[in-house]
Scaffold this motif. Structure first.
Motif, PDB file in Angstrom:
ATOM      1  N   SER A  43      63.416  28.953   5.415  1.00 16.45           N
ATOM      2  CA  SER A  43      63.065  30.289   5.115  1.00 16.45           C
ATOM      3  C   SER A  43      63.141  31.124   3.307  1.00 16.45           C
ATOM      4  O   SER A  43      64.229  30.651   3.522  1.00 16.45           O
ATOM      5  N   GLY A  44      62.812  31.229   2.707  1.00 16.41           N
ATOM      6  CA  GLY A  44      62.919  31.074   2.039  1.00 16.41           C
ATOM      7  C   GLY A  44      61.991  30.345   0.218  1.00 16.41           C
ATOM      8  O   GLY A  44      62.554  30.424  -0.661  1.00 16.41           O
ATOM      9  N   LYS A  47      57.131  28.375   0.992  1.00 14.63           N
ATOM     10  CA  LYS A  47      56.132  27.856   1.413  1.00 14.63           C
ATOM     11  C   LYS A  47      54.783  28.878   0.784  1.00 14.63           C
ATOM     12  O   LYS A  47      53.863  28.124   0.541  1.00 14.63           O
ATOM     13  N   SER A  48      54.854  30.247   1.852  1.00 11.10           N
ATOM     14  CA  SER A  48      53.882  30.785   1.103  1.00 11.10           C
ATOM     15  C   SER A  48      53.395  31.213  -0.352  1.00 11.10           C
ATOM     16  O   SER A  48      52.386  31.184  -0.415  1.00 11.10           O
ATOM     17  N   THR A  49      54.383  31.549  -0.748  1.00 12.95           N
ATOM     18  CA  THR A  49      54.440  31.627  -2.752  1.00 12.95           C
ATOM     19  C   THR A  49      52.990  30.198  -2.718  1.00 12.95           C
ATOM     20  O   THR A  49      52.271  30.191  -3.613  1.00 12.95           O
TER      21      THR A  49
HETATM   22  N1  LIG Z   1      56.618  39.321  -5.136  1.00  9.14           N
HETATM   23  C1  LIG Z   1      58.036  38.764  -5.179  1.00  9.14           C
HETATM   24  N2  LIG Z   1      58.945  38.809  -6.079  1.00  9.14           N
HETATM   25  C2  LIG Z   1      60.146  38.529  -6.166  1.00  9.14           C
HETATM   26  N3  LIG Z   1      60.374  36.976  -5.696  1.00  9.14           N
HETATM   27  C3  LIG Z   1      59.327  37.106  -4.637  1.00  9.14           C
HETATM   28  C4  LIG Z   1      58.109  37.300  -3.984  1.00  9.14           C
HETATM   29  N4  LIG Z   1      58.086  37.343  -3.239  1.00  9.14           N
HETATM   30  C5  LIG Z   1      58.884  35.809  -3.076  1.00  9.14           C
HETATM   31  N5  LIG Z   1      60.023  36.183  -4.033  1.00  9.14           N
HETATM   32  C6  LIG Z   1      61.096  35.293  -3.481  1.00  9.14           C
HETATM   33  O1  LIG Z   1      60.445  33.984  -3.679  1.00  9.14           O
HETATM   34  C7  LIG Z   1      61.369  33.095  -2.744  1.00  9.14           C
HETATM   35  C8  LIG Z   1      60.141  32.330  -2.103  1.00  9.14           C
HETATM   36  O2  LIG Z   1      59.425  32.996  -1.103  1.00  9.14           O
HETATM   37  P1  LIG Z   1      58.572  32.555  -0.057  1.00  9.14           P
HETATM   38  O3  LIG Z   1      57.775  33.661   0.497  1.00  9.14           O
HETATM   39  O4  LIG Z   1      57.308  31.673  -0.700  1.00  9.14           O
HETATM   40  O5  LIG Z   1      59.257  31.608   0.756  1.00  9.14           O
HETATM   41  P2  LIG Z   1      58.675  31.161   2.069  1.00  9.14           P
HETATM   42  O6  LIG Z   1      58.775  29.669   2.358  1.00  9.14           O
HETATM   43  O7  LIG Z   1      57.476  31.388   3.161  1.00  9.14           O
HETATM   44  O8  LIG Z   1      59.791  32.522   3.761  1.00  9.14           O
HETATM   45  P3  LIG Z   1      59.344  32.311   5.037  1.00  9.14           P
HETATM   46  O9  LIG Z   1      59.408  31.249   5.680  1.00  9.14           O
HETATM   47  O10 LIG Z   1      60.509  33.650   5.167  1.00  9.14           O
HETATM   48  O11 LIG Z   1      58.463  32.940   4.726  1.00  9.14           O
HETATM   49  C9  LIG Z   1      62.229  33.585  -2.207  1.00  9.14           C
HETATM   50  O12 LIG Z   1      63.375  34.065  -2.245  1.00  9.14           O
HETATM   51  C10 LIG Z   1      61.822  35.442  -2.155  1.00  9.14           C
HETATM   52  O13 LIG Z   1      62.307  35.987  -2.067  1.00  9.14           O
END
Ligand SMILES: Nc1ncnc2c1ncn2[C@@H]1O[C@H](COP(=O)(O)OP(=O)(O)OP(=O)(O)O)[C@@H](O)[C@H]1O
Ligand SMILES: [Mg+2]
Length: 228
Positions: A43-44, A47-49
């Motif tokens: 998590s974090g 991935k979604s980014t």
């Molecule tokens: N809009 C935003 N503004 C500021 N920080 C963000 C934003 N979106 C994501 N982050 C930060 O960027 C990092 C990556 O976030 P992301 O959503 O890509 O993680 P993830 O791998 O999809 O996690 P998860 O498995 O929890 O969905 C994290 O530290 C998150 O807090």
């Protein structure tokens, strides 16, 4: 044949030094046509980014994304929206079905939104492949969670996108239903030569993919290129 490639893809959130987060740094990915790739990471980890930028939902701080050889961020917002609608099918954890439209109407809605006529034969083929033939007239609230998820997948497939991008598509489902939905996604994707990039936390589901891309702390640590 390559369908998707990134170059030095980097995303930083926040503008002040104090709240700056580098969510993705110098990601290099290459994905072939009809390939099914799973993105895994804690998590974090970013991935979604990454997925949002692969689909042109959000612009990178630096770096490029090429879909079908086209540098998608060279497009203005309007062209990017049209491109996304035509080339990419999204499946998110929340199904985002329209409650007043029945199953069939939900599936063809994005095609109509684009001002096109749905290819009825093809749409029915997808509906059949995903096991919804008997439910075409039902409203979303008359379906189980797994069935709603399948409608969302059929909707992503129906517009014949080059790519399907899925963020935890089975996050709300039990493991048996998840496996069933994933098998359907995989089989239908193969049948219609669609590339699938899917985020999952579930190792068993990731193992169903042709390739696993591992991401840690904003860095691709494994599986970014087609043969690593
Ligand atoms: N809009 C935003 N503004 C500021 N920080 C963000 C934003 N979106 C994501 N982050 C930060 O960027 C990092 C990556 O976030 P992301 O959503 O890509 O993680 P993830 O791998 O999809 O996690 P998860 O498995 O929890 O969905 C994290 O530290 C998150 O807090
Ligand atoms: Mg996420």
């Amino acid at each position: 044949m390559e369908i998707l490639r990134t170059e030095g893809l980097t995303k930083t959130y926040g503008n002040k030094e104090t709240n700056k987060v580098t969510a993705l740094e110098n990601a290099e990915i290459s994905i072939g046509q009809s390939e099914f790739a799973a993105i895994v990471g804690t998590s974090g980890s970013g991935k979604s980014t990454l997925l949002h930028m692969l689909g042109g939902l959000d612009r990178p701080t630096s770096g490029k994304v090429f879909v079908d050889g086209k540098d998608i961020f060279s497009l203005d917002d309007e062209s990017l929206t049209i491109f996304r609608r035509r080339k990419i099918g999204f499946v998110f954890q929340s199904f985002n079905l329209l409650p007043t439209l029945n199953v069939y109407e939900n599936i063809v809605f994005p095609i109509q939104l684009d001002g096109s006529e749905p290819d009825e034969t093809f749409v029915n083929e997808v509906i059949d492949a995903i096991g919804l033939t008997d439910m075409k007239e039902r409203l979303p609230n008359q379906l189980s969670g797994g069935q709603q998820q399948r409608v969302a997948i059929a909707r992503a497939l129906a517009a014949k996108p080059a790519m399907i991008l899925a963020d935890e598509p089975t996050g709300n489902l039990d493991s048996k239903t998840s496996q069933d939905v994933l098998s359907l996604l995989k089989v239908t994707g193969q049948r219609f030569s669609q590339t699938i990039v899917m985020i999952t936390h579930n190792e068993a589901i990731a193992q169903m993919a042709d390739r696993i891309i591992r991401i840690e702390d904003g860095h691709i640590i494994k599986g970014g290129e087609q043969n690593d």
